[in-house]
Design a protein around this motif. Structure first.
Motif, short mmCIF file in Angstrom:
data_model
loop_
_atom_site.label_atom_id
_atom_site.label_comp_id
_atom_site.label_asym_id
_atom_site.label_seq_id
_atom_site.Cartn_x
_atom_site.Cartn_y
_atom_site.Cartn_z
N THR A 2 0.85 -1.18 0.00
CA THR A 2 0.00 0.00 0.00
C THR A 2 0.88 1.23 0.00
O THR A 2 1.80 1.35 0.82
CB THR A 2 -0.90 0.04 1.24
OG1 THR A 2 -1.68 -1.16 1.26
CG2 THR A 2 -1.81 1.23 1.22
N LEU A 3 0.62 2.12 -0.91
CA LEU A 3 1.36 3.36 -1.00
C LEU A 3 0.42 4.49 -0.62
O LEU A 3 -0.63 4.67 -1.22
CB LEU A 3 1.89 3.57 -2.43
CG LEU A 3 2.67 4.84 -2.67
CD1 LEU A 3 3.93 4.85 -1.82
CD2 LEU A 3 3.03 4.98 -4.13
N ILE A 4 0.78 5.25 0.41
CA ILE A 4 -0.05 6.35 0.87
C ILE A 4 0.73 7.64 0.64
O ILE A 4 1.85 7.79 1.12
CB ILE A 4 -0.42 6.21 2.36
CG1 ILE A 4 -1.17 4.90 2.57
CG2 ILE A 4 -1.23 7.41 2.82
CD1 ILE A 4 -1.42 4.58 4.02
N GLY A 5 0.15 8.56 -0.08
CA GLY A 5 0.82 9.83 -0.38
C GLY A 5 -0.10 10.99 -0.05
O GLY A 5 -1.29 10.82 0.20
N ALA A 6 0.46 12.16 -0.05
CA ALA A 6 -0.35 13.35 0.21
C ALA A 6 -1.27 13.58 -0.98
O ALA A 6 -0.82 13.66 -2.11
CB ALA A 6 0.56 14.55 0.43
N GLY A 7 -2.54 13.70 -0.71
CA GLY A 7 -3.52 13.86 -1.77
C GLY A 7 -3.44 15.20 -2.47
O GLY A 7 -3.74 15.31 -3.65
N ARG A 8 -3.03 16.24 -1.77
CA ARG A 8 -2.96 17.58 -2.36
C ARG A 8 -1.53 18.08 -2.38
O ARG A 8 -1.28 19.26 -2.20
CB ARG A 8 -3.82 18.54 -1.55
CG ARG A 8 -5.27 18.17 -1.48
CD ARG A 8 -6.02 19.15 -0.63
NE ARG A 8 -5.06 19.98 0.11
CZ ARG A 8 -5.35 20.91 0.98
NH1 ARG A 8 -6.58 21.16 1.27
NH2 ARG A 8 -4.43 21.62 1.60
N LEU A 9 -0.60 17.22 -2.63
CA LEU A 9 0.81 17.59 -2.56
C LEU A 9 1.15 18.74 -3.51
O LEU A 9 1.81 19.70 -3.12
CB LEU A 9 1.70 16.38 -2.87
CG LEU A 9 3.20 16.62 -2.77
CD1 LEU A 9 3.57 17.04 -1.35
CD2 LEU A 9 3.96 15.39 -3.16
N SER A 10 0.69 18.68 -4.74
CA SER A 10 1.06 19.72 -5.70
C SER A 10 0.52 21.09 -5.30
O SER A 10 1.19 22.11 -5.49
CB SER A 10 0.57 19.36 -7.10
OG SER A 10 -0.85 19.22 -7.10
N SER A 11 -0.66 21.14 -4.72
CA SER A 11 -1.20 22.44 -4.31
C SER A 11 -0.55 22.96 -3.02
O SER A 11 -0.51 24.15 -2.79
CB SER A 11 -2.72 22.37 -4.14
OG SER A 11 -3.06 21.49 -3.10
N ALA A 12 -0.03 22.06 -2.20
CA ALA A 12 0.60 22.47 -0.95
C ALA A 12 2.05 22.91 -1.15
O ALA A 12 2.60 23.66 -0.33
CB ALA A 12 0.55 21.34 0.07
#
Length: 75
Positions: A2-12
């Motif tokens: 399972t890979l969990i990443g920041a959902g809004r990484l590009s906007s943050a």
């Protein structure tokens, strides 16, 4: 797996980069200002590098490496 990443990484990222840049500028100005006056001491490591002087680095092994300013740099 399972890979969990920041959902809004590009906007943050823009906000984080802007915050880091502004903190660096504030820190630099605090370093250069003393009693409300701009102090440009070329013998100071940070100020000297800003003014185009050589920069000395101290690697983890304790040696000293001096980097001369680039050709055509600040004068």
């Amino acid at each position: 797996m399972t890979l969990i990443g920041a959902g809004r990484l590009s906007s943050a990222m823009a906000t984080a980069a802007s915050t880091a840049y502004s903190r660096n500028l504030v820190s630099l100005l605090r370093h250069l200002l003393r009693d409300g006056e701009l102090v440009l001491d070329p013998s100071d490591e940070i100020t000297g590098a800003l003014l185009g002087g050589a920069v000395a680095h101290e690697p983890a092994d304790g040696s000293t490496v001096t980097q001369e300013p680039a050709e055509g740099g600040a004068s």
